[in-house]
Write an enzyme that holds these catalytic residues in place. Structure first.
Site, short mmCIF file in Angstrom:
data_model
loop_
_atom_site.label_atom_id
_atom_site.label_comp_id
_atom_site.label_asym_id
_atom_site.label_seq_id
_atom_site.Cartn_x
_atom_site.Cartn_y
_atom_site.Cartn_z
NE ARG A 170 118.65 11.72 0.99
CZ ARG A 170 118.83 12.36 -0.13
NH1 ARG A 170 119.18 12.37 -1.81
NH2 ARG A 170 119.75 13.38 0.36
CG ASP A 172 104.97 9.41 4.02
OD1 ASP A 172 106.30 8.85 3.86
OD2 ASP A 172 104.28 8.61 4.95
CG PHE A 175 109.07 -0.67 -4.83
CD1 PHE A 175 108.02 -0.22 -5.86
CD2 PHE A 175 109.11 0.05 -3.31
CE1 PHE A 175 107.73 0.82 -5.65
CE2 PHE A 175 108.28 1.26 -2.98
CZ PHE A 175 107.72 1.77 -4.57
N GLY A 176 108.58 -3.48 -1.88
CA GLY A 176 108.48 -3.01 -1.09
C GLY A 176 107.06 -4.54 -0.85
CG ASP A 220 104.62 -3.38 -5.68
OD1 ASP A 220 103.81 -2.64 -4.88
OD2 ASP A 220 105.37 -3.05 -6.36
#
Ligand code: ITT
Length: 189
Positions: free
Chosen positions: A8, A65, A145-146, A148
């Site tokens: 997602r 994951d 993203f995240g 980074d």
């Protein structure tokens, strides 16, 4: 070839479309429910996501994951990376907590477990990619993203964070890039 990507997370979809350019990557239909992530390892969480997507769409599926491990935290947040600052935490909240807990220069590693499931011929396979780096002194860059903006990868070694690299540079060294290239080589073999 077509593969459904069991995620997602739109950033993962974009990265896999770049990384697996010969493959038609389909997003997961909204009706397919992904199982809760309760596993102790990235692999434990990747398999059920890929199997749920393959069952729900009747075709081959992949699931990623992934997360970040900090030496200073004994490998945490690891499989809890997406929920590090709470069940509904944003990327910014998770990043802020990690910055608070890991010293500048502390060792970090991104890990990606990529599961492939094909219900038609019962083929299943797992690929693991890692990318090591260190904690930046401050968040820098607006790509990726995240985590980074605070992750300085060991390669290319010029001090830029992952969020300051171009897409091609991130793909060449990222955990996801490494796992995806192994999947591609296996699919072609
Ligand atoms: P799906 O489970 O739907 O795929 P998710 O975002 O919840 O989406 P994960 O459970 O695998 O995915 O959690 C991954 C976590 O690790 C999340 O906090 C990401 O921000 C972080 N992460 C993974 N790969 C990353 C990358 O390339 N750059 C920055 N952060 C990353």
């Amino acid at each position: 070839m077509r593969l459904v990507l069991a995620t997602r997370n739109p950033h993962k979809l974009r990265e896999f479309r770049r990384l697996l350019e010969d493959v038609e990557i389909e997003p997961l239909a909204a009706a397919v429910e992904l199982p809760p992530e309760t596993g102790a390892t990235f692999a434990d969480n990747a398999w059920p996501k890929a199997r749920a997507a393959a069952r729900g769409t009747d075709g081959a599926a992949i699931a990623d994951d992934s997360g970040i491990e900090a030496d200073a935290l004994g490998g945490a947040p690891g499989v809890r990376s997406a929920r590090y600052s709470g069940a509904y935490a944003t990327d910014a909240e998770n990043l802020a907590r990690l910055r608070h807990e890991v010293p500048v220069g502390g060792r970090l590693a991104y890990v990606c477990a990529l599961a492939y499931v094909d219900p038609e011929d019962d083929r299943e396979r797992l690929f693991i990619g890692r990318c090591t780096g260190t904690m930046a002194a401050e968040a820098r860059g607006d790509r990726g993203f995240g985590y980074d903006p605070i992750f300085i990868p060991d390669e290319p070694g010029d001090g830029r964070t992952m969020a300051e690299l171009s897409d091609a540079e991130k793909d060449a060294l990222s955990h996801r890039g490494r796992a995806a290239r192994e999947l591609l080589a296996w699919l072609r073999s």
